[in-house]
Design an enzyme around this catalytic site. Structure first.
Site, PDB file in Angstrom:
ATOM      1  N   TRP A 106     -78.828  36.051 -89.400  1.00  0.00           N
ATOM      2  CA  TRP A 106     -80.421  35.829 -88.841  1.00  0.00           C
ATOM      3  C   TRP A 106     -80.160  37.299 -87.526  1.00  0.00           C
ATOM      4  CZ3 TRP A 106     -84.624  34.253 -88.574  1.00  0.00           C
ATOM      5  CH2 TRP A 106     -85.612  32.660 -89.066  1.00  0.00           C
ATOM      6  N   ASN A 122     -78.606  25.392 -79.629  1.00  0.00           N
ATOM      7  CA  ASN A 122     -79.803  26.583 -79.657  1.00  0.00           C
ATOM      8  C   ASN A 122     -81.227  25.093 -80.531  1.00  0.00           C
ATOM      9  OD1 ASN A 122     -80.843  28.724 -81.600  1.00  0.00           O
ATOM     10  ND2 ASN A 122     -80.546  27.585 -83.035  1.00  0.00           N
ATOM     11  N   TRP A 143     -94.953  33.075 -73.641  1.00  0.00           N
ATOM     12  CA  TRP A 143     -93.724  33.389 -73.842  1.00  0.00           C
ATOM     13  C   TRP A 143     -93.161  34.105 -74.044  1.00  0.00           C
ATOM     14  CZ3 TRP A 143     -92.143  37.504 -76.446  1.00  0.00           C
ATOM     15  CH2 TRP A 143     -92.965  38.532 -77.069  1.00  0.00           C
ATOM     16  N   TRP A 198     -87.657  33.682 -79.409  1.00  0.00           N
ATOM     17  CA  TRP A 198     -89.218  33.397 -78.710  1.00  0.00           C
ATOM     18  C   TRP A 198     -90.429  33.440 -79.316  1.00  0.00           C
ATOM     19  CZ3 TRP A 198     -90.031  30.592 -74.513  1.00  0.00           C
ATOM     20  CH2 TRP A 198     -88.770  30.414 -73.393  1.00  0.00           C
TER      21      TRP A 198
END
Length: 440
Positions: free
Chosen positions: A265, A329, A347, A370
């Site tokens: 990721w 997380n 955001w 986000w």
């Protein structure tokens, strides 16, 4: 010209790669045939914007630089450390050293790219080459492309292609230790103190750079439960390069596919930042999402920041963040979703607050997270997925251990009522999103 060194030197410029071990750019500098002068710059273009003069991240960087100096002194060398504006410092270095080449590792953020172009142009005027290398990711920029030769924008096919391409070559360490005799054998000026740079030492408790094998073996089953010590906590070390991504990826292949996916990721979001730079400059990955009519209620934003929303899991996460610079997380997803979907606050406001508070703040991953929560990002949660903070708490903190730790005022007169009703907020959010996205 009064040169500090009588010989031509190569300079290795540390940035977000604060280690000697397995450092790509440093390895190439040490093999250049020139003596290598290590350099670090405390960059005022960044530091001058930090309002918190007890910012623990600066202390972390400072300690990492001292650690590098300690290792270099054992090898008879030293590190040159400056505090100031990079362009000014490089102009000064050009008068002090006979520089043959400059080495550094790539950074993919907008500011870093602009800075490197400015320094590269300055060096080019003097016919000095500026060589940049891949170090903080396994694959960068356009090394992993789809069958159509385009960057991936969905994680699952990207991760499959990443794993298919990854082999021993990409995972092997650069043996810098073999070439320590190539460091310039001289002492440099004393390192500026934190106080001289306008910062204070803090008693921050930084996580270890070592991740236990037992933790990784249980990672998949424990990582979603914030009351458990089930995550690696390596974010700050990855952010500033005090650990090698290659060492970690090898360990992940041996122990945990789920943890390996977390490392992938990171690569995914870094390549998104490289290939779609507008995401790092305040724009939604999907332009339609810039049409959302945010409420942006400042009072409600403040209550979210302070952990006074009346939703215990959200408040626990914000208290943990404000107290420690870390947030689990799973809880990051819940707090972000709450701000965006329940309160209809842009955001970008949340992204900026996390950027200020998180010890492991990394632009690519923070922005990616986000925008994922907002539905505006690459491979994002669908806009109609709205976390129910109460259901999330029941699922991932069943005994309330995490919440009790961070919201001791729960069940007392001091704990606020919910600032918004979940059902109403959900319906309001869906309506606003549909209007912006022309969904009917």
């Amino acid at each position: 010209m009064n040169l500090k060194s009588k010989e031509k030197v190569a300079i290795f410029w540390f940035r977000r790669d604060l280690r000697l071990h397995d450092n790509a750019g440093l390895y190439h500098a040490l093999k250049s045939g020139y003596k290598v002068l290590p350099l670090f710059i405390f960059d005022r273009n960044i530091l001058d914007h930090l309002e918190n003069k007890q910012d623990a991240r600066i202390v972390f960087i400072y300690n990492a630089v001292l650690e590098i100096q300690k290792e270099l002194k054992k090898a008879g060398s030293d590190i040159l450390v400056h505090f100031g504006f990079p362009a000014k410092i490089w102009k000064k270095l050009l008068t002090e050293y006979d520089i043959a080449e400059v080495y550094a590792n790539n950074d993919y953020e907008a500011y870093a790219i602009d800075r490197d172009k400015e320094i590269g142009d300055l060096l080019a005027e003097k016919k000095i080459t500026f060589k940049l290398f891949k170090d903080q990711v396994i694959f960068e920029k356009q090394e992993i492309l789809s069958g159509q030769n385009t960057p991936y924008t969905v994680f699952t096919p990207y991760s499959r292609a990443w794993k298919a391409k990854c082999n021993e070559f990409f995972l092997s360490s650069y043996p810098t230790e073999k070439y320590y005799s190539s460091f310039l054998q001289e002492s440099t000026a004393p390192i500026p103190t934190l106080k001289e740079m306008g910062f204070e030492n803090t008693a921050a408790n930084f996580p270890s750079a070592h991740v236990r094998t037992e933790l990784l073996e249980k990672y998949e089953e424990q990582r979603n439960y914030p009351a458990l010590p089930g995550t690696s906590r390596l974010g700050i070390h990855l952010r500033f390069g005090t650990v090698s991504i290659r060492d970690l990826a090898r360990k992940a292949f041996e122990t945990s596919d789920t943890w390996l996916n977390e490392l992938i990721w990171r690569d995914f979001y870094q390549q998104i930042l490289s290939n779609f730079p507008h995401v790092g400059r305040g724009k939604a990955f999907r332009p339609d999402y810039d049409n959302i009519k945010w409420r942006n209620n400042e009072k409600e934003f403040q209550l979210w920041c302070e952990g006074k929303t009346g939703y215990p899991l959200v408040d626990a996460g914000m208290h943990e963040l404000n107290a420690t610079g870390f947030m689990h997380n799973r809880v990051r997803m819940v707090t972000a979703s709450f701000l965006i979907k329940h309160l209809l606050i842009d955001w970008r406001w949340g992204e900026a607050y996390f950027a200020e508070k998180l010890l492991d703040y990394d632009l690519a991953s923070n922005n990616g997270g986000w925008q994922w929560a907002a539905g505006s990002g690459t491979d994002a949660a669908p806009y109609f997925r709205i976390f129910n903070p109460t259901a999330q708490a029941e699922k991932f903190d069943k005994k309330g251990e995490y919440i009790k730790k961070w919201v001791p005022e729960l069940n007392s007169m001091n704990y606020p009522e919910p600032i918004v009703d979940h059902k109403m907020a959900r319906e309001r959010c869906l309506k606003v999103y549909k209007e912006a996205l022309n969904k009917g």
